[in-house]
Scaffold this motif. Structure first.
Motif, PDB file in Angstrom:
ATOM      1  N   LYS A 171       0.837  -1.188   0.000  1.00  0.00           N
ATOM      2  CA  LYS A 171       0.000   0.000   0.000  1.00  0.00           C
ATOM      3  C   LYS A 171       0.878   1.246   0.000  1.00  0.00           C
ATOM      4  O   LYS A 171       2.049   1.202   0.367  1.00  0.00           O
ATOM      5  CB  LYS A 171      -0.924   0.007   1.222  1.00  0.00           C
TER       6      LYS A 171
ATOM      7  N   TYR B 167       0.470   5.880   0.429  1.00  0.00           N
ATOM      8  CA  TYR B 167      -0.283   6.932   1.123  1.00  0.00           C
ATOM      9  C   TYR B 167      -0.654   8.026   0.132  1.00  0.00           C
ATOM     10  O   TYR B 167       0.227   8.611  -0.532  1.00  0.00           O
ATOM     11  CB  TYR B 167       0.591   7.487   2.241  1.00  0.00           C
TER      12      TYR B 167
ATOM     13  N   THR C 168     -11.692  16.508   0.228  1.00  0.00           N
ATOM     14  CA  THR C 168     -13.116  16.231   0.446  1.00  0.00           C
ATOM     15  C   THR C 168     -13.980  17.342  -0.150  1.00  0.00           C
ATOM     16  O   THR C 168     -13.465  18.393  -0.575  1.00  0.00           O
ATOM     17  CB  THR C 168     -13.413  16.095   1.944  1.00  0.00           C
TER      18      THR C 168
ATOM     19  N   VAL D  50      -7.482  14.855   3.237  1.00  0.00           N
ATOM     20  CA  VAL D  50      -7.540  13.676   4.092  1.00  0.00           C
ATOM     21  C   VAL D  50      -6.619  12.592   3.509  1.00  0.00           C
ATOM     22  O   VAL D  50      -6.734  12.228   2.333  1.00  0.00           O
ATOM     23  CB  VAL D  50      -8.983  13.133   4.196  1.00  0.00           C
TER      24      VAL D  50
ATOM     25  N   ARG E 251      -5.013   8.742   3.279  1.00  0.00           N
ATOM     26  CA  ARG E 251      -5.391   7.347   3.508  1.00  0.00           C
ATOM     27  C   ARG E 251      -4.433   6.432   2.752  1.00  0.00           C
ATOM     28  O   ARG E 251      -3.753   6.859   1.803  1.00  0.00           O
ATOM     29  CB  ARG E 251      -6.833   7.079   3.091  1.00  0.00           C
TER      30      ARG E 251
ATOM     31  N   VAL F 235      -3.777   3.236   0.294  1.00  0.00           N
ATOM     32  CA  VAL F 235      -4.451   2.531  -0.791  1.00  0.00           C
ATOM     33  C   VAL F 235      -3.479   1.520  -1.406  1.00  0.00           C
ATOM     34  O   VAL F 235      -2.254   1.627  -1.244  1.00  0.00           O
ATOM     35  CB  VAL F 235      -4.936   3.507  -1.883  1.00  0.00           C
TER      36      VAL F 235
ATOM     37  N   GLU G 236      -0.723   8.378  15.674  1.00  0.00           N
ATOM     38  CA  GLU G 236      -1.749   8.968  14.818  1.00  0.00           C
ATOM     39  C   GLU G 236      -1.255  10.206  14.084  1.00  0.00           C
ATOM     40  O   GLU G 236      -1.912  10.690  13.143  1.00  0.00           O
ATOM     41  CB  GLU G 236      -2.999   9.309  15.634  1.00  0.00           C
TER      42      GLU G 236
END
Length: 382
Positions: free
Chosen positions: A135, A137, A142, A148, A150, A152, A364
Motif C-alpha cells: 500500500k 499513502y 473532500t 484527508v 489514507r 491505498v 496517529e
C-alpha cells in the motif's frame, strides 16, 4: 576508531565528517511537504534534532525522490526542481546553525506508487510489470475542501525499457549534485525496503531477461551504475547506502539473500563510501526475521565488505536501545541509527546517555499534518 570497543558516545570520523558520537538519526518519512517542496516547519524539525551533544551526530533526512516518476507517497519532498533545492537550503542552514551534520536520502520508489502520484497519471515504473502486494499513502480533497490522507493499494507498474535506464542513473547523479547545492553534507542512496534499486536486486520483483535481470551480477547492475555515478559526482566520502537484506516490506523477497547481498557489498567496497547502513531483520519489525532457508549472517556480510577492501563505517539499524547499541559496537559496528525514537525525542542522545525516560510516540500523527506530533515533542528538563 578511538578504541577496540568504542562507546556509543565516543567521536568517530565517517567519510568526510568528524562526528561527535555514534548515534545517527535514521531517515523517516513524515509526509509534511505539500506540493513536494520542503517547508519552514521541516527546518525546525531537523534543527531540533541537530544538537551535536544531545541530538543526532548525523541526520539522514527523509527519503526524497530524485525525479517526478520517483514519487510514491503524497506530500514527500523532492530534490529535482530548483524550488525544492532552494527550500531544502533553509533546512540545511538550520541544521548547520545548530551544529549538526545532515545528508539526504535519495529515493526512487519504483512500483510502490499510485497512478494519482505519477506524472500524467501514468503507471509507476519497475524492473518488471509485477504489481506489489503493498500500500501507499495518498491525500484526497473532500467536498468541504479538507485534505484527508489514507492508505491505498499500489498501482500495477510497467517494466522500464532498456533505453530508459541511463535516465534513471542520471537522475540519481543530478540529485546528488542538487543535494550538495542545497547544502547537504552528503547523500545516502536508498537501496532498501523494496523500492526501485532493491526491486532490481531481488528475484521476486525482477524477472527481466536482459542485462539487468537473471544472474546476481545482472540484477545488481543498475545499483552499480547508480553508485558509480553518485560517487563520481560528489565523492565516495560523502556517500552512504542503505540496504535491507531480508525485509519483506513492500513485497520485497528473494530466496537467496546471503549470496546476493555479499555480492553487493563486495561490489561497493572499491567506491570508498562513507558508510553502509544496514537494516537488520524486518524493517520496523522483528530483528530475527529471515528469508530463505537459513538465518541471515550479518557478521559474514560485514566480513565480505571488509575483506573486499571496504573502509566505510558499518551502520546498524532496527529496534536498538542503548544496551543493544553498545553490544553492536563491541561486535564490530561503527554507528547505530535510531528511527522512531528520534521522532518523539529530539534530544534522544542525551536521554540515552543519562538514562532518562523517552517520550511516548503519537502514532496517529506520524504521517501528514502539521506541528502536532512533529515539532512539539518536549525536550528533557535541564
Amino acid at each position: 576508531m578511538s578504541s577496540k570497543h568504542p562507546s556509543l558516545f565516543e567521536p568517530v570520523t565517517v567519510g568526510a565528517w568528524a562526528l561527535p558520537h555514534r548515534v545517527v538519526m535514521a531517515p523517516l518519512t513524515r509526509n509534511r511537504a505539500p506540493g513536494q517542496v520542503p517547508t519552514p516547519l521541516m527546518a525546525t524539525y531537523y534543527a531540533q534534532r541537530a544538537h551535536p551533544r544531545d541530538g543526532a551526530s548525523l541526520i539522514i533526512a527523509e527519503a526524497t525522490p530524485v525525479c517526478p516518476e520517483g514519487h510514491g507517497y503524497a506530500d514527500t519532498p523532492g530534490i529535482h526542481t530548483p524550488e525544492q533545492v532552494q527550500a531544502w537550503r533553509a533546512v540545511t542552514d538550520a541544521v548547520h546553525a545548530a551544529g549538526g551534520h545532515i545528508v539526504l536520502q535519495l529515493w526512487h520508489v519504483g512500483r510502490i506508487s499510485h497512478v494519482s502520484l505519477q506524472p500524467g497519471g501514468q503507471p509507476p515504473v519497475a524492473p518488471s510489470a509485477i504489481r506489489a502486494q503493498a500500500k501507499t499513502y495518498v491525500i484526497e480533497t473532500t467536498a468541504d475542501g479538507r485534505r484527508v490522507g489514507r492508505f491505498v493499494d499500489v498501482s500495477e507498474p510497467r517494466a522500464l525499457r532498456l533505453d530508459e535506464l541511463p535516465g534513471i542513473v542520471e537522475a540519481y547523479r543530478q540529485a546528488a549534485l542538487n543535494a550538495r547545492t542545497a547544502g547537504f553534507d552528503g547523500v545516502e542512496v536508498h537501496a532498501a525496503n523494496g523500492y526501485l534499486l532493491d526491486q532490481f536486486l531481488r528475484r521476486g520483483s525482477n524477472q527481466r531477461t536482459d542485462a539487468y535481470g537473471g544472474s546476481i551480477e545482472n540484477r545488481a547492475r543498475l545499483l552499480r551504475e547508480v553508485m558509480q555515478a553518485v560517487t563520481g559526482a560528489i565523492g565516495g566520502e560523502r556517500v552512504g547506502i542503505r540496504l535491507s537484506p531480508v525485509t519483506p516490506v513492500n513485497d520485497a523477497h528473494d530466496d537467496e539473500p546471503q549470496p546476493l547481498f555479499e555480492y553487493v557489498v563486495r561490489m561497493l567496497a572499491p567506491l570508498g563510501l562513507a558508510y553502509v547502513h544496514l537494516i537488520e531483520g524486518q524493517t520496523g519489525g522483528p530483528r530475527d526475521y529471515q528469508q530463505g532457508a537459513q538465518p541471515f549472517d550479518y557478521a559474514a556480510l560485514r566480513r565480505a565488505y571488509r575483506d573486499a577492501g571496504g573502509t566505510g563505517a558499518w551502520m546498524v539499524n532496527n529496534g536498538y536501545d542503548r544496551a543493544l547499541a553498545e553490544q553492536a559496537l563491541a561486535n564490530g559496528a561503527d554507528l547505530v541509527a535510531f528511527g522512531r525514537p528520534f521522532i518523539s525525542n529530539p534530544d534522544l542522545t542525551r536521554r540515552l546517555r543519562e538514562g532518562l525516560p523517552l517520550n511516548p510516540l503519537q502514532r496517529e500523527t506520524l504521517y501528514g499534518g502539521g506541528a502536532e506530533g512533529y515539532t512539539d515533542y518536549p525536550f528533557a528538563a535541564p
